[in-house]
Design a protein around this motif. Structure first.
Motif, PDB file in Angstrom:
ATOM      1  N   VAL A 172       0.840  -1.203   0.000  1.00 26.30           N
ATOM      2  CA  VAL A 172       0.000   0.000   0.000  1.00 26.30           C
ATOM      3  C   VAL A 172       0.873   1.250   0.000  1.00 26.30           C
ATOM      4  CG1 VAL A 172      -1.638   1.374   1.359  1.00 26.30           C
ATOM      5  CG2 VAL A 172      -2.000  -1.092   1.081  1.00 26.30           C
ATOM      6  N   ASN A 173       1.871   1.290   0.880  1.00 22.57           N
ATOM      7  CA  ASN A 173       2.768   2.452   0.937  1.00 22.57           C
ATOM      8  C   ASN A 173       3.543   2.636  -0.364  1.00 22.57           C
ATOM      9  OD1 ASN A 173       2.166   3.453   3.503  1.00 22.57           O
ATOM     10  ND2 ASN A 173       3.534   1.995   4.509  1.00 22.57           N
ATOM     11  N   HIS A 174       3.946   1.511  -0.959  1.00 30.80           N
ATOM     12  CA  HIS A 174       4.678   1.586  -2.230  1.00 30.80           C
ATOM     13  C   HIS A 174       3.813   2.205  -3.323  1.00 30.80           C
ATOM     14  CE1 HIS A 174       7.229   0.419  -5.576  1.00 30.80           C
ATOM     15  NE2 HIS A 174       6.225  -0.279  -6.101  1.00 30.80           N
ATOM     16  N   PHE A 175       2.572   1.750  -3.444  1.00 29.18           N
ATOM     17  CA  PHE A 175       1.689   2.279  -4.477  1.00 29.18           C
ATOM     18  C   PHE A 175       1.326   3.738  -4.204  1.00 29.18           C
ATOM     19  CE2 PHE A 175       0.242  -2.356  -4.920  1.00 29.18           C
ATOM     20  CZ  PHE A 175       1.182  -2.596  -5.917  1.00 29.18           C
ATOM     21  N   LEU A 176       1.159   4.092  -2.931  1.00 28.54           N
ATOM     22  CA  LEU A 176       0.874   5.494  -2.593  1.00 28.54           C
ATOM     23  C   LEU A 176       2.059   6.399  -2.935  1.00 28.54           C
ATOM     24  CD1 LEU A 176      -0.943   5.110   0.856  1.00 28.54           C
ATOM     25  CD2 LEU A 176      -1.965   5.887  -1.297  1.00 28.54           C
ATOM     26  N   SER A 177       3.273   5.904  -2.713  1.00 27.96           N
ATOM     27  CA  SER A 177       4.462   6.713  -3.021  1.00 27.96           C
ATOM     28  C   SER A 177       4.585   6.939  -4.524  1.00 27.96           C
ATOM     29  CB  SER A 177       5.725   6.036  -2.482  1.00 27.96           C
ATOM     30  OG  SER A 177       5.997   4.828  -3.168  1.00 27.96           O
ATOM     31  N   ILE A 178       4.188   5.946  -5.323  1.00 30.73           N
ATOM     32  CA  ILE A 178       4.200   6.108  -6.779  1.00 30.73           C
ATOM     33  C   ILE A 178       3.221   7.191  -7.206  1.00 30.73           C
ATOM     34  CG2 ILE A 178       3.612   4.987  -8.965  1.00 30.73           C
ATOM     35  CD1 ILE A 178       4.669   2.372  -7.789  1.00 30.73           C
ATOM     36  N   GLU A 179       2.021   7.172  -6.619  1.00 31.53           N
ATOM     37  CA  GLU A 179       1.013   8.181  -6.966  1.00 31.53           C
ATOM     38  C   GLU A 179       1.425   9.568  -6.484  1.00 31.53           C
ATOM     39  OE1 GLU A 179      -1.322   7.427  -9.031  1.00 31.53           O
ATOM     40  OE2 GLU A 179      -0.593   5.357  -8.952  1.00 31.53           O
ATOM     41  N   ALA A 180       2.100   9.637  -5.334  1.00 33.31           N
ATOM     42  CA  ALA A 180       2.574  10.931  -4.834  1.00 33.31           C
ATOM     43  C   ALA A 180       3.613  11.517  -5.778  1.00 33.31           C
ATOM     44  CB  ALA A 180       3.164  10.759  -3.429  1.00 33.31           C
ATOM     45  N   ALA A 181       4.511  10.669  -6.276  1.00 29.96           N
ATOM     46  CA  ALA A 181       5.532  11.136  -7.214  1.00 29.96           C
ATOM     47  C   ALA A 181       4.903  11.563  -8.541  1.00 29.96           C
ATOM     48  CB  ALA A 181       6.561  10.028  -7.445  1.00 29.96           C
ATOM     49  N   ARG A 182       3.899  10.826  -8.972  1.00 35.22           N
ATOM     50  CA  ARG A 182       3.249  11.138 -10.244  1.00 35.22           C
ATOM     51  C   ARG A 182       2.518  12.481 -10.177  1.00 35.22           C
ATOM     52  NH1 ARG A 182       0.785   6.451 -11.186  1.00 35.22           N
ATOM     53  NH2 ARG A 182       2.311   5.795 -12.733  1.00 35.22           N
ATOM     54  N   SER A 183       1.877  12.758  -9.055  1.00 33.89           N
ATOM     55  CA  SER A 183       1.099  13.994  -8.926  1.00 33.89           C
ATOM     56  C   SER A 183       1.920  15.145  -8.358  1.00 33.89           C
ATOM     57  CB  SER A 183      -0.110  13.745  -8.023  1.00 33.89           C
ATOM     58  OG  SER A 183       0.312  13.377  -6.714  1.00 33.89           O
ATOM     59  N   ASN A 184       3.136  14.816  -7.900  1.00 31.86           N
ATOM     60  CA  ASN A 184       3.991  15.823  -7.250  1.00 31.86           C
ATOM     61  C   ASN A 184       3.286  16.467  -6.059  1.00 31.86           C
ATOM     62  OD1 ASN A 184       6.433  17.182  -6.977  1.00 31.86           O
ATOM     63  ND2 ASN A 184       5.733  18.938  -8.187  1.00 31.86           N
ATOM     64  N   ARG A 185       2.529  15.653  -5.332  1.00 30.56           N
ATOM     65  CA  ARG A 185       1.814  16.102  -4.133  1.00 30.56           C
ATOM     66  C   ARG A 185       2.067  15.115  -2.998  1.00 30.56           C
ATOM     67  NH1 ARG A 185      -3.144  18.856  -5.093  1.00 30.56           N
ATOM     68  NH2 ARG A 185      -3.008  20.069  -7.010  1.00 30.56           N
ATOM     69  N   GLN A 186       1.908  15.610  -1.772  1.00 31.33           N
ATOM     70  CA  GLN A 186       1.882  14.701  -0.635  1.00 31.33           C
ATOM     71  C   GLN A 186       0.510  14.032  -0.574  1.00 31.33           C
ATOM     72  OE1 GLN A 186       2.863  16.920   2.913  1.00 31.33           O
ATOM     73  NE2 GLN A 186       5.038  16.394   2.718  1.00 31.33           N
ATOM     74  N   ILE A 187       0.494  12.797  -0.127  1.00 32.59           N
ATOM     75  CA  ILE A 187      -0.769  12.074   0.013  1.00 32.59           C
ATOM     76  C   ILE A 187      -0.996  11.767   1.489  1.00 32.59           C
ATOM     77  CG2 ILE A 187      -2.009   9.940  -0.516  1.00 32.59           C
ATOM     78  CD1 ILE A 187      -0.666   9.883  -3.198  1.00 32.59           C
ATOM     79  N   GLU A 188      -2.151  12.159   1.974  1.00 38.00           N
ATOM     80  CA  GLU A 188      -2.531  11.888   3.365  1.00 38.00           C
ATOM     81  C   GLU A 188      -3.646  10.860   3.385  1.00 38.00           C
ATOM     82  OE1 GLU A 188      -3.559  15.513   5.302  1.00 38.00           O
ATOM     83  OE2 GLU A 188      -1.673  16.528   4.768  1.00 38.00           O
TER      84      GLU A 188
END
Length: 333
Positions: A268-284
């Protein structure tokens, strides 16, 4: 063809990779001679040459043992490409050991059959095996990785047959998958969908290393391709056994619900980190949503988990689209 020295080096690597942490370090000369069927004096000479080249080192005195040299330990420890494989030292430990053993098998890497429930990452494992083969110099850095998913041709068996065994006609420069993968790796996903003559041609290659072009029994060509096949565990037992009987190396990947909760948390953390990098945003993400992601049922396993997280992030991104400094908040699932 590999030299005798290269074969000895690969054997030492294979033995080292297959050992448990509690096993003693090093391999005896007599073991090398026995496994390769050569004279002990010849094995000793080759081992000493590898020591002189800095690839191996001696440990102990009676008996003298040989192991991979310190500078090459990235090939004999978990600092290899498999370290990025979530679960490599947990539920997928045996998967990784078998994958390495397949690549490092003396003389020639073993063709491999991967069996797994849908969505468990057969493509990822095949790509890691390819990367590992380059890492340990079993194949050249420029060697190709060719992937063919039979599911994409389920309504066009003629196109599938051409991709696998076809020859160019007079109007194109077509190369089939085996030609493009020469001296490299060919990964055939959903191989259980092959039927009749196509299945027989794959079996012929597995048994002889030769390929019939366009199902022409007179047009037989030798190919140097490491073949990795994958099929769903839900396939008919007959289809699985057809390939399993001809492939010595079989690797089974467990389903997501058979893996520890900690590994799912890492995924879950790995996939969230990919999406954070893609959007250039922090994910909460709040605790209830995280709990839901860890416990809900995923019939399509890791692939579904990745897809669902992607959709959740996309919906959250839309809500904060206007404020580029705002974090993406996933507060429900």
């Amino acid at each position: 063809m590999k030299s005798a020295k290269e074969t000895v080096y690969e054997l030492i690597q294979q033995i080292e990779f297959s050992k448990k942490a509690s096993d003693p370090v090093g391999v005896e000369t007599s073991d090398v001679a026995k496994q390769l069927g050569i004279q002990r004096s010849n094995a000793s000479a080759l081992l000493n040459q590898l020591c002189a080249e800095g690839k191996l080192k001696k440990v102990g005195t009676r008996p003298v043992l040989y192991t991979v040299h310190k500078k090459n330990e990235q090939q004999s420890t978990e600092t290899s490409c498999f370290k990025s494989y979530i679960g490599y030292n947990g539920s997928l430990r045996s998967v990784v050991q078998l994958a390495k053993a397949s690549i490092l098998y003396p003389q020639k890497s073993l063709n491999t059959l991967i069996i797994a429930p849908r969505g468990c990452g057969t493509s990822l494992l095949a790509k890691l095996m390819y990367s590992f083969a380059k890492e340990v110099e079993v194949i050249d850095e420029e060697a190709q990785f060719i992937k063919l998913n039979c599911n994409h041709y389920i309504d066009n068996k003629d196109a599938l047959r051409k991709e696998l065994f076809g020859l160019p006609d007079s109007t194109d420069d077509f190369l089939n998958c085996f030609d493009r993968a020469e001296n490299g790796v060919l990964f055939i996903d959903n191989v259980n969908l092959l039927e009749g003559q196509d299945q027989e041609n794959i079996n012929t290659y597995l048994e002889t290393g030769s390929l019939y072009y366009d199902n022409d029994k007179q047009n037989k060509v030798k190919r140097n391709v490491l073949l990795i096949l994958a099929c769903s565990i839900d396939s008919s037992r007959k289809n699985i056994e057809n390939y399993a009987s001809k492939i010595p190396m079989k690797i089974e990947i467990p389903s997501l619900d058979e893996r520890p909760l900690l590994e799912r948390f890492e995924l879950v953390n790995h996939f969230l980190s990919i999406e954070a990098a893609r959007s250039n945003r922090q994910i909460e993400i709040n605790s209830e949503t995280m709990k839901s992601l860890l416990l809900y049922e995923c019939p399509l396993n890791v692939k579904q988990l990745n897809h669902d997280i992607k959709i959740a992030c996309a919906n959250a991104y839309v809500r904060s689209y206007q404020d580029v400094n705002e974090s993406i908040v996933i507060n429900s699932y």
